[in-house]
Design a protein around this motif. Structure first.
Motif, PDB file in Angstrom:
ATOM      1  N   THR B   5       0.844  -1.186   0.000  1.00 56.79           N
ATOM      2  CA  THR B   5       0.000   0.000   0.000  1.00 56.79           C
ATOM      3  C   THR B   5       0.884   1.241   0.000  1.00 56.79           C
ATOM      4  OG1 THR B   5      -1.731  -1.161   1.227  1.00 56.79           O
ATOM      5  CG2 THR B   5      -1.819   1.246   1.219  1.00 56.79           C
ATOM      6  N   GLN B   6       0.759   2.031  -1.041  1.00 56.28           N
ATOM      7  CA  GLN B   6       1.562   3.248  -1.149  1.00 56.28           C
ATOM      8  C   GLN B   6       0.745   4.470  -0.738  1.00 56.28           C
ATOM      9  OE1 GLN B   6       3.617   1.891  -5.276  1.00 56.28           O
ATOM     10  NE2 GLN B   6       4.409   3.812  -4.419  1.00 56.28           N
ATOM     11  N   SER B   7       1.439   5.366  -0.060  1.00 54.67           N
ATOM     12  CA  SER B   7       0.785   6.611   0.338  1.00 54.67           C
ATOM     13  C   SER B   7       1.784   7.754   0.293  1.00 54.67           C
ATOM     14  CB  SER B   7       0.184   6.475   1.743  1.00 54.67           C
ATOM     15  OG  SER B   7       1.196   6.215   2.695  1.00 54.67           O
ATOM     16  N   PRO B   8       1.290   8.994   0.051  1.00 58.87           N
ATOM     17  CA  PRO B   8      -0.095   9.267  -0.358  1.00 58.87           C
ATOM     18  C   PRO B   8      -0.314   8.852  -1.803  1.00 58.87           C
ATOM     19  CG  PRO B   8       1.217  11.251  -0.513  1.00 58.87           C
ATOM     20  CD  PRO B   8       2.137  10.188   0.051  1.00 58.87           C
ATOM     21  N   GLY B   9      -1.541   8.954  -2.265  1.00 54.97           N
ATOM     22  CA  GLY B   9      -1.818   8.647  -3.660  1.00 54.97           C
ATOM     23  C   GLY B   9      -1.216   9.689  -4.579  1.00 54.97           C
ATOM     24  N   THR B  10      -1.305  10.949  -4.149  1.00 59.30           N
ATOM     25  CA  THR B  10      -0.728  12.058  -4.902  1.00 59.30           C
ATOM     26  C   THR B  10      -0.002  12.978  -3.939  1.00 59.30           C
ATOM     27  OG1 THR B  10      -2.518  11.971  -6.529  1.00 59.30           O
ATOM     28  CG2 THR B  10      -1.204  13.982  -6.475  1.00 59.30           C
ATOM     29  N   LEU B  11       1.148  13.457  -4.361  1.00 59.42           N
ATOM     30  CA  LEU B  11       1.952  14.371  -3.573  1.00 59.42           C
ATOM     31  C   LEU B  11       2.172  15.627  -4.415  1.00 59.42           C
ATOM     32  CD1 LEU B  11       3.366  14.292  -0.815  1.00 59.42           C
ATOM     33  CD2 LEU B  11       5.318  13.181  -1.933  1.00 59.42           C
ATOM     34  N   SER B  12       1.721  16.766  -3.929  1.00 60.36           N
ATOM     35  CA  SER B  12       1.873  18.016  -4.678  1.00 60.36           C
ATOM     36  C   SER B  12       2.971  18.851  -4.024  1.00 60.36           C
ATOM     37  CB  SER B  12       0.557  18.801  -4.665  1.00 60.36           C
ATOM     38  OG  SER B  12      -0.458  18.069  -5.306  1.00 60.36           O
ATOM     39  N   LEU B  13       4.047  19.032  -4.747  1.00 66.44           N
ATOM     40  CA  LEU B  13       5.214  19.722  -4.195  1.00 66.44           C
ATOM     41  C   LEU B  13       5.812  20.646  -5.247  1.00 66.44           C
ATOM     42  CD1 LEU B  13       6.878  16.655  -2.434  1.00 66.44           C
ATOM     43  CD2 LEU B  13       5.800  18.605  -1.271  1.00 66.44           C
ATOM     44  N   SER B  14       6.684  21.522  -4.790  1.00 67.14           N
ATOM     45  CA  SER B  14       7.379  22.442  -5.696  1.00 67.14           C
ATOM     46  C   SER B  14       8.811  21.961  -5.928  1.00 67.14           C
ATOM     47  CB  SER B  14       7.416  23.847  -5.100  1.00 67.14           C
ATOM     48  OG  SER B  14       6.108  24.324  -4.872  1.00 67.14           O
ATOM     49  N   PRO B  15       9.400  22.319  -7.072  1.00 72.26           N
ATOM     50  CA  PRO B  15      10.813  21.979  -7.291  1.00 72.26           C
ATOM     51  C   PRO B  15      11.663  22.499  -6.139  1.00 72.26           C
ATOM     52  CG  PRO B  15       9.825  22.741  -9.319  1.00 72.26           C
ATOM     53  CD  PRO B  15       8.798  22.952  -8.247  1.00 72.26           C
ATOM     54  N   GLY B  16      12.634  21.687  -5.739  1.00 73.73           N
ATOM     55  CA  GLY B  16      13.494  22.043  -4.626  1.00 73.73           C
ATOM     56  C   GLY B  16      13.033  21.490  -3.286  1.00 73.73           C
ATOM     57  N   GLU B  17      11.764  21.099  -3.205  1.00 71.84           N
ATOM     58  CA  GLU B  17      11.242  20.551  -1.950  1.00 71.84           C
ATOM     59  C   GLU B  17      11.624  19.073  -1.810  1.00 71.84           C
ATOM     60  OE1 GLU B  17       7.521  22.667  -0.159  1.00 71.84           O
ATOM     61  OE2 GLU B  17       6.937  21.865  -2.128  1.00 71.84           O
ATOM     62  N   ARG B  18      11.437  18.578  -0.596  1.00 74.03           N
ATOM     63  CA  ARG B  18      11.737  17.191  -0.280  1.00 74.03           C
ATOM     64  C   ARG B  18      10.458  16.365  -0.424  1.00 74.03           C
ATOM     65  NH1 ARG B  18      15.726  15.144   3.112  1.00 74.03           N
ATOM     66  NH2 ARG B  18      15.272  13.220   4.258  1.00 74.03           N
ATOM     67  N   ALA B  19      10.583  15.189  -1.029  1.00 78.07           N
ATOM     68  CA  ALA B  19       9.448  14.288  -1.190  1.00 78.07           C
ATOM     69  C   ALA B  19       9.682  13.029  -0.371  1.00 78.07           C
ATOM     70  CB  ALA B  19       9.266  13.918  -2.664  1.00 78.07           C
ATOM     71  N   THR B  20       8.659  12.629   0.356  1.00 76.40           N
ATOM     72  CA  THR B  20       8.728  11.403   1.156  1.00 76.40           C
ATOM     73  C   THR B  20       7.561  10.506   0.777  1.00 76.40           C
ATOM     74  OG1 THR B  20       9.784  12.606   2.969  1.00 76.40           O
ATOM     75  CG2 THR B  20       8.839  10.447   3.469  1.00 76.40           C
ATOM     76  N   LEU B  21       7.862   9.345   0.198  1.00 77.10           N
ATOM     77  CA  LEU B  21       6.852   8.410  -0.280  1.00 77.10           C
ATOM     78  C   LEU B  21       6.912   7.156   0.580  1.00 77.10           C
ATOM     79  CD1 LEU B  21       7.777  10.272  -2.754  1.00 77.10           C
ATOM     80  CD2 LEU B  21       6.917   8.421  -4.204  1.00 77.10           C
ATOM     81  N   SER B  22       5.744   6.636   0.910  1.00 73.00           N
ATOM     82  CA  SER B  22       5.664   5.483   1.794  1.00 73.00           C
ATOM     83  C   SER B  22       5.157   4.250   1.059  1.00 73.00           C
ATOM     84  CB  SER B  22       4.727   5.806   2.956  1.00 73.00           C
ATOM     85  OG  SER B  22       4.487   4.660   3.735  1.00 73.00           O
ATOM     86  N   CYS B  23       5.655   3.095   1.456  1.00 77.38           N
ATOM     87  CA  CYS B  23       5.210   1.807   0.940  1.00 77.38           C
ATOM     88  C   CYS B  23       5.107   0.860   2.130  1.00 77.38           C
ATOM     89  CB  CYS B  23       6.209   1.282  -0.091  1.00 77.38           C
ATOM     90  SG  CYS B  23       5.865  -0.371  -0.753  1.00 77.38           S
ATOM     91  N   ARG B  24       3.896   0.428   2.413  1.00 83.62           N
ATOM     92  CA  ARG B  24       3.668  -0.450   3.554  1.00 83.62           C
ATOM     93  C   ARG B  24       3.230  -1.819   3.074  1.00 83.62           C
ATOM     94  NH1 ARG B  24       0.962   2.157   8.645  1.00 83.62           N
ATOM     95  NH2 ARG B  24       3.113   2.880   8.742  1.00 83.62           N
ATOM     96  N   ALA B  25       3.849  -2.869   3.592  1.00 78.39           N
ATOM     97  CA  ALA B  25       3.550  -4.242   3.195  1.00 78.39           C
ATOM     98  C   ALA B  25       2.615  -4.916   4.190  1.00 78.39           C
ATOM     99  CB  ALA B  25       4.843  -5.036   3.070  1.00 78.39           C
ATOM    100  N   SER B  26       1.773  -5.819   3.670  1.00 77.39           N
ATOM    101  CA  SER B  26       0.807  -6.523   4.519  1.00 77.39           C
ATOM    102  C   SER B  26       1.475  -7.565   5.408  1.00 77.39           C
ATOM    103  CB  SER B  26      -0.257  -7.180   3.646  1.00 77.39           C
ATOM    104  OG  SER B  26       0.338  -8.117   2.761  1.00 77.39           O
ATOM    105  N   GLN B  27       2.695  -7.944   5.068  1.00 78.52           N
ATOM    106  CA  GLN B  27       3.502  -8.819   5.907  1.00 78.52           C
ATOM    107  C   GLN B  27       4.968  -8.508   5.627  1.00 78.52           C
ATOM    108  OE1 GLN B  27       3.408 -13.111   4.246  1.00 78.52           O
ATOM    109  NE2 GLN B  27       1.500 -12.213   3.494  1.00 78.52           N
ATOM    110  N   SER B  28       5.816  -8.974   6.496  1.00 79.54           N
ATOM    111  CA  SER B  28       7.234  -8.625   6.395  1.00 79.54           C
ATOM    112  C   SER B  28       7.833  -9.055   5.047  1.00 79.54           C
ATOM    113  CB  SER B  28       8.009  -9.277   7.535  1.00 79.54           C
ATOM    114  OG  SER B  28       9.347  -8.853   7.510  1.00 79.54           O
ATOM    115  N   VAL B  29       8.590  -8.172   4.446  1.00 78.65           N
ATOM    116  CA  VAL B  29       9.254  -8.452   3.175  1.00 78.65           C
ATOM    117  C   VAL B  29      10.603  -9.117   3.461  1.00 78.65           C
ATOM    118  CG1 VAL B  29      10.228  -7.447   1.079  1.00 78.65           C
ATOM    119  CG2 VAL B  29       8.102  -6.529   2.031  1.00 78.65           C
ATOM    120  N   SER B  30      10.708 -10.346   3.004  1.00 80.36           N
ATOM    121  CA  SER B  30      11.901 -11.134   3.266  1.00 80.36           C
ATOM    122  C   SER B  30      13.165 -10.442   2.774  1.00 80.36           C
ATOM    123  CB  SER B  30      11.762 -12.498   2.578  1.00 80.36           C
ATOM    124  OG  SER B  30      12.954 -13.248   2.652  1.00 80.36           O
ATOM    125  N   SER B  31      14.171 -10.398   3.629  1.00 79.85           N
ATOM    126  CA  SER B  31      15.485  -9.853   3.291  1.00 79.85           C
ATOM    127  C   SER B  31      15.423  -8.417   2.783  1.00 79.85           C
ATOM    128  CB  SER B  31      16.198 -10.735   2.253  1.00 79.85           C
ATOM    129  OG  SER B  31      16.341 -12.049   2.726  1.00 79.85           O
TER     130      SER B  31
END
Lengths: 123, 108
Positions: B5-31
């Motif tokens: 599950t990725q969040s947010p669906g849309t990120l509205s930012l300006s050039p030069g800003e920092r972007a932080t994108l999340s990815c959450r798994a339904s169970q632990s991702v091996s290795s």
């Protein structure tokens, strides 16, 4: 330079068969997995399946098992994705992509991608 | 199957800003077998990060990946005009391979 070059766009009718191709160059074709990824119009990426051309070991994602066939001809460094009877819902962009070996033999991420083949199925 | 599950669906930012994108798994991702891709309109996806934090060949160091287990993050330290695109995470710790639904980074 590693390249994956896919065959051109196709327009087909429901019920027709189709085979699209992906030719690898610039690397040892038999030493990497080749996967297929579907992207329906305006949607995300879906893994369909993967083949190891070195021994033709093939794996499918459950939704695509029995719906498509993945094959490869290592003599011409080409992988294939084929349908025996297309449906309108098969309309999508299809990408092939190379996966390096991980954990000795398994497949993983995709480091090089083909340019995509657009398949349109319409009556 | 592992659902990403990725969040947010849309990120509205300006050039030069920092972007932080999340990815959450339904169970632990091996290795920590988690990759990130960038896709621009009309183009194939491009590998950015694999193994949760290793940059792919030729990827600028403004792209960074972190996380482990079920929570992963892609950070773009300072957005360049060419970074506005859709980003997907993918897990390859178990079969079937799965992708997240994507995060669109758009110009504010």
């Amino acid at each position: 330079e590693v390249q994956l070059v896919q065959s051109g766009a196709e327009v087909k009718k429901p019920g027709e068969s189709l085979k699209i191709s992906c030719k690898g160059s610039g690397y040892s074709f038999t030493g990497y997995w080749i996967g297929w990824v579907r992207q329906m119009p305006g949607k995300g990426l879906e893994w369909m399946g993967i083949i190891y051309p070195g021994d033709s070991d093939t794996r499918y994602s459950p939704p695509f098992q029995g719906q498509v066939t993945i094959s490869a001809d290592k003599s011409i460094s080409t992988a294939y994705l084929q349908w025996s009877s297309l449906k309108a819902s098969d309309t999508a962009m299809y990408y092939c992509a190379r996966s390096p070996l991980i954990r000795g033999y398994s497949y993983g991420h995709f480091d090089y991608w083909g340019q995509g083949t657009l398949v349109t199925v319409s009556s | 199957d592992i659902v990403l599950t990725q969040s947010p669906g849309t990120l509205s930012l300006s050039p030069g800003e920092r972007a932080t994108l999340s990815c959450r798994a339904s169970q632990s991702v091996s290795s920590n077998y988690l990759a990130w891709y960038q896709q621009k309109p009309g183009q194939a996806p491009r590998l950015l990060i694999y193994g949760a934090s290793s940059r792919a060949t030729g990827i600028p160091d403004r792209f960074g990946g972190s996380g482990s287990g079920t929570d992963f993050t892609l950070t773009i330290s300072r957005l360049e005009p060419e970074d506005f695109a859709v980003y997907y995470c993918q897990q390859y710790g178990s079969s079937p391979l799965t992708f997240g639904g994507g995060t669109r980074v758009e110009i504010k």
